[in-house]
Design a protein around this motif. Sequence first.
Motif, mmCIF file in Angstrom:
data_model
loop_
_atom_site.group_PDB
_atom_site.id
_atom_site.type_symbol
_atom_site.label_atom_id
_atom_site.label_comp_id
_atom_site.label_asym_id
_atom_site.label_seq_id
_atom_site.Cartn_x
_atom_site.Cartn_y
_atom_site.Cartn_z
ATOM 1 N N ALA A 189 0.838 -1.209 0.000
ATOM 2 C CA ALA A 189 0.000 0.000 0.000
ATOM 3 C C ALA A 189 0.871 1.256 0.000
ATOM 4 C CB ALA A 189 -0.920 -0.009 1.217
ATOM 5 N N LEU A 190 1.945 1.238 0.795
ATOM 6 C CA LEU A 190 2.858 2.397 0.815
ATOM 7 C C LEU A 190 3.579 2.539 -0.518
ATOM 8 C CD1 LEU A 190 4.333 1.886 4.406
ATOM 9 C CD2 LEU A 190 2.720 3.662 3.664
ATOM 10 N N TRP A 191 3.926 1.401 -1.107
ATOM 11 C CA TRP A 191 4.601 1.369 -2.404
ATOM 12 C C TRP A 191 3.683 1.966 -3.482
ATOM 13 C CZ3 TRP A 191 7.641 -3.706 -3.855
ATOM 14 C CH2 TRP A 191 8.488 -3.451 -4.925
ATOM 15 N N MET A 192 2.400 1.608 -3.383
ATOM 16 C CA MET A 192 1.416 2.141 -4.334
ATOM 17 C C MET A 192 1.354 3.674 -4.231
ATOM 18 S SD MET A 192 -2.709 1.573 -4.242
ATOM 19 C CE MET A 192 -2.853 2.359 -2.644
ATOM 20 N N MET A 193 1.325 4.180 -2.990
ATOM 21 C CA MET A 193 1.275 5.633 -2.795
ATOM 22 C C MET A 193 2.547 6.287 -3.360
ATOM 23 S SD MET A 193 -1.569 6.131 -1.105
ATOM 24 C CE MET A 193 -1.602 7.481 0.031
ATOM 25 N N TYR A 227 -9.218 -0.615 4.156
ATOM 26 C CA TYR A 227 -8.324 -1.644 3.629
ATOM 27 C C TYR A 227 -7.155 -1.883 4.591
ATOM 28 C CZ TYR A 227 -4.632 -3.589 0.662
ATOM 29 O OH TYR A 227 -3.618 -4.357 0.169
ATOM 30 N N VAL A 228 -6.500 -0.817 5.002
ATOM 31 C CA VAL A 228 -5.325 -0.950 5.875
ATOM 32 C C VAL A 228 -5.724 -1.569 7.210
ATOM 33 C CG1 VAL A 228 -3.569 0.349 7.145
ATOM 34 C CG2 VAL A 228 -4.051 0.921 4.760
ATOM 35 N N VAL A 229 -6.859 -1.147 7.762
ATOM 36 C CA VAL A 229 -7.291 -1.690 9.055
ATOM 37 C C VAL A 229 -7.603 -3.186 8.931
ATOM 38 C CG1 VAL A 229 -9.182 -1.657 10.740
ATOM 39 C CG2 VAL A 229 -8.123 0.491 10.003
ATOM 40 N N VAL A 262 -10.948 -11.091 4.565
ATOM 41 C CA VAL A 262 -11.209 -11.352 3.137
ATOM 42 C C VAL A 262 -11.898 -10.149 2.504
ATOM 43 C CG1 VAL A 262 -12.527 -12.789 1.527
ATOM 44 C CG2 VAL A 262 -11.251 -13.849 3.383
ATOM 45 N N LEU A 263 -12.839 -9.553 3.243
ATOM 46 C CA LEU A 263 -13.501 -8.343 2.738
ATOM 47 C C LEU A 263 -12.479 -7.229 2.511
ATOM 48 C CD1 LEU A 263 -16.137 -6.752 2.120
ATOM 49 C CD2 LEU A 263 -16.183 -6.113 4.549
ATOM 50 N N GLY A 264 -11.521 -7.112 3.427
ATOM 51 C CA GLY A 264 -10.465 -6.102 3.273
ATOM 52 C C GLY A 264 -9.639 -6.331 2.018
ATOM 53 N N THR A 265 -9.299 -7.597 1.753
ATOM 54 C CA THR A 265 -8.525 -7.877 0.535
ATOM 55 C C THR A 265 -9.352 -7.552 -0.712
ATOM 56 O OG1 THR A 265 -9.226 -10.188 0.521
ATOM 57 C CG2 THR A 265 -7.144 -9.693 1.625
ATOM 58 N N ALA A 266 -10.677 -7.789 -0.635
ATOM 59 C CA ALA A 266 -11.539 -7.460 -1.787
ATOM 60 C C ALA A 266 -11.610 -5.946 -1.999
ATOM 61 C CB ALA A 266 -12.944 -8.029 -1.575
ATOM 62 N N ILE A 267 -11.640 -5.183 -0.912
ATOM 63 C CA ILE A 267 -11.644 -3.715 -1.038
ATOM 64 C C ILE A 267 -10.346 -3.251 -1.701
ATOM 65 C CG2 ILE A 267 -11.516 -1.560 0.292
ATOM 66 C CD1 ILE A 267 -13.438 -2.848 2.326
ATOM 67 N N GLY A 268 -9.234 -3.826 -1.251
ATOM 68 C CA GLY A 268 -7.940 -3.461 -1.835
ATOM 69 C C GLY A 268 -7.868 -3.790 -3.316
ATOM 70 N N ARG A 269 -8.403 -4.940 -3.685
ATOM 71 C CA ARG A 269 -8.355 -5.340 -5.094
ATOM 72 C C ARG A 269 -9.262 -4.452 -5.936
ATOM 73 N NH1 ARG A 269 -6.125 -9.950 -5.947
ATOM 74 N NH2 ARG A 269 -4.806 -9.065 -4.338
ATOM 75 N N ALA A 270 -10.424 -4.106 -5.383
ATOM 76 C CA ALA A 270 -11.323 -3.204 -6.118
ATOM 77 C C ALA A 270 -10.643 -1.850 -6.335
ATOM 78 C CB ALA A 270 -12.627 -3.024 -5.340
ATOM 79 N N MET A 271 -9.904 -1.377 -5.319
ATOM 80 C CA MET A 271 -9.183 -0.105 -5.482
ATOM 81 C C MET A 271 -8.122 -0.225 -6.565
ATOM 82 S SD MET A 271 -8.699 1.823 -1.860
ATOM 83 C CE MET A 271 -7.508 0.679 -1.232
ATOM 84 N N MET A 272 -7.479 -1.390 -6.641
ATOM 85 C CA MET A 272 -6.454 -1.580 -7.671
ATOM 86 C C MET A 272 -7.055 -1.450 -9.057
ATOM 87 S SD MET A 272 -4.185 -4.915 -8.607
ATOM 88 C CE MET A 272 -5.031 -5.305 -10.125
ATOM 89 N N TYR A 273 -8.201 -2.079 -9.289
ATOM 90 C CA TYR A 273 -8.819 -1.986 -10.621
ATOM 91 C C TYR A 273 -9.309 -0.566 -10.899
ATOM 92 C CZ TYR A 273 -8.451 -6.968 -11.273
ATOM 93 O OH TYR A 273 -7.931 -8.230 -11.434
ATOM 94 N N TRP A 274 -9.776 0.098 -9.856
ATOM 95 C CA TRP A 274 -10.223 1.474 -10.035
ATOM 96 C C TRP A 274 -9.050 2.359 -10.452
ATOM 97 C CZ3 TRP A 274 -8.525 5.461 -6.734
ATOM 98 C CH2 TRP A 274 -9.060 6.709 -7.026
ATOM 99 N N LEU A 275 -7.869 2.112 -9.874
ATOM 100 C CA LEU A 275 -6.695 2.920 -10.207
ATOM 101 C C LEU A 275 -6.276 2.760 -11.671
ATOM 102 C CD1 LEU A 275 -4.249 2.435 -7.187
ATOM 103 C CD2 LEU A 275 -5.307 4.556 -7.915
#
Lengths: 282, 183
Positions: A189-193, A227-229, A262-275
């Motif tokens: 996540a930090l790398w992405m930022m 996502y981070v939490v 698992v929900l957190g990982t799905a949120i992170g993945r959705a953000m990746m596709y949005w980016l």
Amino acid sequence: MREWPLILFTLATQLACGLTLGATVFETKARPSDAVLMRPLAMAIFPVVAIGILLSMAHLGRPLMAWRALVNLGQSRLSLEVILTAVFALLALAYSGFWWMGRTEGRLALGAATGVAGIAAVVAGAALYTVPTQPAWNSGWVPASFLGTAVLLGGLAPAVLISWRENTGLLRIFLGASVAGSLLLLIAALWMMANLSRRAYDPFTAARLAGLLQLLTSRNSLWLGCYVVLVSVLPAAVAVRLWPEERVEITPFTGALLAAVVLGTAIGRAMMYWLGTGYEPF
Amino acid sequence: MAAAPAQIGFFVDATRCINCKTCEIACKDFNDAPVGRRIRKVRSFEGGEFPAVFAYNLSMSCNHCEQPACVEGCPAGAYSKRAADGIVVHDPEKCIGCRYCTWLCPYGAPQYDAREGRVRKCNLCAGEATPVCVAACPMRAIEVGPLAEIAARPGSTIALRDLPSPQLTGPSIRYRVRKEARA
């Protein structure tokens, strides 16, 4: 979010990869009499990856022609991912079958081979996104995120879904793996930022990355925080809570913890596709 | 991928384009593209700071790149680059609708048609003597011809500040723009 089949497919592949690695570690460390503890999760590996592959078909405009995805195997990263995922699924079928039938002869070697195939499929999947034409994805944070998800889910699922019987050492291995996975996701996540903040090679890309960073840290900051939490703080809290335990009993609460991660990982993945998607000048 | 010896390319004169979108409509009609799917697109760009502000219009479809990411990336082999003239041709019959090409193209040229479950893009009106966008433009702002000849024209440029770096895929297109729009 029209990419939901890909979100579920990538998460399923990574979960199956993590469970394979977890089952292999279990086999090397656990007493043979404890094999029954891991059996349900090891049997689930093939169904998980098979469901993921079926869901990925929903992403295709013409799913009946999916076989053509192998035509450009020499050049296309997508063809490579498809073939490696298919190999992983076939090995997972055999591996889950071994656990189902209670066959122990050769199971450790098969688990190791399945794990290697799973890692290859996950890495090939990440390579699809690291392309120069997608600057938001074109960085090491995508493979780090994919591998981190596999390690996190592969460690956490056995830790909270098995009734551990005085096998504290093995429980701590899985808890340690889940913490390692959550740390890898935090680094990703930090790398992405950092990737969104970098100096780009042309004014168009610089403007695009700056716009995405601004959106991510303002309008979508709540999702980023969730996502981070869910993928970093929560697994660490679970590890701290369970580390001193001698026995762990399966409860609705431990199941809910895993579902939240698992929900957190799905949120992170959705953000990746949005980016990435929607990146076009016209 | 080796460059085609007689690579064909577009020349877009942004100093003439008035954003009437006739080229876009002609392309849409020729390709029977549904609403929302724009195989050719015209867009306005603005820049500068008051009082030195400027604006210009660009018409763009597939740029038939010298290193087309779509040809290499398509898992179904639906894309090919013709050796003789370098035109990047998409065969819709081979397309499986995975949309990977829409991620790979920096210009958003491949357009996914949900109605047909496959991607469509400019094939330079293969079979037509003159592409319909070129024929339809009332300002004569779009031309097509040998890239070497187009690139040698006075004022011809490839790098614009509002477009991705041409180093990514080597687009076979050149523009004539006012100097503020150059990268």
